[in-house]
Design a protein around this motif. Structure first.
Motif, PDB file in Angstrom:
ATOM      1  N   VAL A   1       0.851  -1.189   0.000  1.00 45.37           N
ATOM      2  CA  VAL A   1       0.000   0.000   0.000  1.00 45.37           C
ATOM      3  C   VAL A   1       0.882   1.233   0.000  1.00 45.37           C
ATOM      4  CG1 VAL A   1      -1.879  -1.174   1.193  1.00 45.37           C
ATOM      5  CG2 VAL A   1      -0.199   0.108   2.520  1.00 45.37           C
ATOM      6  N   MET A   2       0.328   2.334  -0.533  1.00 44.81           N
ATOM      7  CA  MET A   2       1.082   3.581  -0.597  1.00 44.81           C
ATOM      8  C   MET A   2       0.121   4.744  -0.754  1.00 44.81           C
ATOM      9  SD  MET A   2       4.180   4.688  -0.451  1.00 44.81           S
ATOM     10  CE  MET A   2       5.047   6.243  -0.702  1.00 44.81           C
ATOM     11  N   MET A   3       0.331   5.787   0.029  1.00 36.04           N
ATOM     12  CA  MET A   3      -0.365   7.051  -0.175  1.00 36.04           C
ATOM     13  C   MET A   3       0.564   7.934  -0.983  1.00 36.04           C
ATOM     14  SD  MET A   3      -3.034   8.982   0.282  1.00 36.04           S
ATOM     15  CE  MET A   3      -4.075   8.684   1.715  1.00 36.04           C
ATOM     16  N   ALA A   4       0.231   8.157  -2.238  1.00 32.91           N
ATOM     17  CA  ALA A   4       1.148   8.881  -3.123  1.00 32.91           C
ATOM     18  C   ALA A   4       0.390   9.429  -4.319  1.00 32.91           C
ATOM     19  CB  ALA A   4       2.266   7.962  -3.608  1.00 32.91           C
ATOM     20  N   GLY A   5       1.046  10.316  -5.038  1.00 32.06           N
ATOM     21  CA  GLY A   5       0.486  10.813  -6.285  1.00 32.06           C
ATOM     22  C   GLY A   5       0.423   9.708  -7.328  1.00 32.06           C
ATOM     23  N   VAL A   6      -0.427   9.912  -8.307  1.00 36.86           N
ATOM     24  CA  VAL A   6      -0.616   8.942  -9.398  1.00 36.86           C
ATOM     25  C   VAL A   6      -0.174   9.570 -10.709  1.00 36.86           C
ATOM     26  CG1 VAL A   6      -2.334   7.570 -10.661  1.00 36.86           C
ATOM     27  CG2 VAL A   6      -2.572   7.902  -8.186  1.00 36.86           C
ATOM     28  N   PRO A   7       0.651   8.861 -11.516  1.00 37.11           N
ATOM     29  CA  PRO A   7       1.155   7.506 -11.312  1.00 37.11           C
ATOM     30  C   PRO A   7       2.381   7.483 -10.409  1.00 37.11           C
ATOM     31  CG  PRO A   7       1.947   8.344 -13.408  1.00 37.11           C
ATOM     32  CD  PRO A   7       1.050   9.407 -12.841  1.00 37.11           C
ATOM     33  N   MET A   8       2.632   6.319  -9.812  1.00 38.41           N
ATOM     34  CA  MET A   8       3.767   6.117  -8.927  1.00 38.41           C
ATOM     35  C   MET A   8       4.683   5.064  -9.551  1.00 38.41           C
ATOM     36  SD  MET A   8       3.724   5.058  -4.902  1.00 38.41           S
ATOM     37  CE  MET A   8       3.091   3.409  -5.190  1.00 38.41           C
TER      38      MET A   8
END
Length: 332
Positions: free
Chosen positions: A198-205
């Protein structure tokens, strides 16, 4: 005479070196979004052209400043390093910033994080649950008993994952949790040792695109549960990841939060004013817009969106000079 010439010539260079200041920006893992965005911001803040304005590029960095992007465990670690003075700035999720300012959750009993101040809101981050397609994980509850990496201790991702688990009536003990940054999950995803991360990040990563060829899925968060989470955590709001953001992946419902550039309340007002001006200069915006897909979302128009903590006075002064009136600062 020759010796005297070299001695005199050396003095200005020495003084110039002494005047250079490092501006360290805490980011995240190497395959997330914080690190490449942080590198672009650091480049934009670094003095360019010996302090001269470059034609068509507006203000060129901050005089005498050298920006440096430092990888880290993520938002929680960045908060602690900013307020302790170990780094000058940090990228932090808005929900983590709110917890820090209020002294709640992982920051309970610690007055230091209340010194956190905002410079700008940058772009929305999406909560991404990436799994091997052959693991047959269709719903969040299907994660039970699976070997999933939920990011490092000290990361904003782990903080959000715990909130999402609780909303589903689960805890970390219901998984076979692994605590790795996405940069360290690639080989384990490929081999099948991990069934997801899992990751909370901008898309795309990058961490997602690197494993897309093994066959992956993104697990949705039910919009009703996302709305329930938003009521308890106002800076985590329902959102979607657009179809095609990653090859072959349809639109997915999830949560989002804004990524903030933060500093300490003890940072000099003049320096933060210069940093804010350089952040929104034509040169830095050009670097961001051309350097990363998330960089295109970083605009002065949205600079104050979703900020749950007070602005630093230096940043506030810059926005007022631009005719932008900040909202009233929240109280701890």
């Amino acid at each position: 005479m020759i010796c005297l010439f070299f001695l005199v010539s050396a003095v200005p260079a020495s003084l110039a070196a002494e005047e250079q200041r490092l501006f360290r920006i805490g980011t995240g893992g190497l395959t997330g979004v914080y690190y490449p965005i942080g590198k672009l911001i650091a480049k934009g803040l670094t003095e360019y052209g010996q302090g001269k304005t470059v034609a068509g590029e507006g203000k060129s960095g901050v005089s005498g400043l050298v920006g440096v992007a430092q990888n880290s465990a993520g938002s929680v670690e960045n908060v602690r390093n900013v307020v302790s003075g170990e780094i000058e700035a940090g990228l932090v999720q808005a929900d983590v910033a709110a917890l820090a300012f209020r002294g709640e959750n992982v920051f309970a009993g610690d007055e230091g994080p209340r010194k956190l101040r905002a410079v700008a809101s940058l772009y929305p981050e999406k909560f991404q649950i990436v799994t091997r397609r052959d693991a047959d994980i269709r719903r969040f509850s299907d994660l039970r008993g699976k070997r999933i990496s939920i990011d490092e201790k000290g990361s904003g991702t782990l903080s959000v994952m715990r909130i999402v688990l609780e909303a589903h009536g689960l805890s970390e003990r219901d998984l076979l949790p692994v605590y790795l940054k996405p940069v360290f999950t690639h080989d384990k995803m490929v081999s099948g040792e991990l069934q997801g991360f899992v990751m909370m990040a901008g898309v795309p990563m990058e961490a997602v695109t690197r494993v897309s060829d093994i066959g992956i899925s993104l697990v949705p968060i039910d919009p009703e549960i996302a709305s329930q989470i938003a009521k308890r955590s106002p800076y985590l709001v329902p959102s979607t990841i657009a179809a095609g953001a990653y090859p072959g992946i349809p639109e997915i419902s999830t949560l989002q939060v804004f990524a903030l550039l933060t500093v300490s309340s003890e940072s000099p007002e003049g320096l933060v004013h210069e940093v804010t001006a350089a952040l929104w200069s034509e040169r830095t915006l050009s670097l961001l817009h051309e350097g990363h897909p998330q960089g295109k979302l970083i605009t002065l128009k949205t600079a104050l969106d979703g900020i749950p903590i007070p602005l630093h006075p230096g940043a506030e002064r810059f926005y007022r000079e631009q005719g932008i009136t900040p909202k009233e600062a929240p109280m701890p």
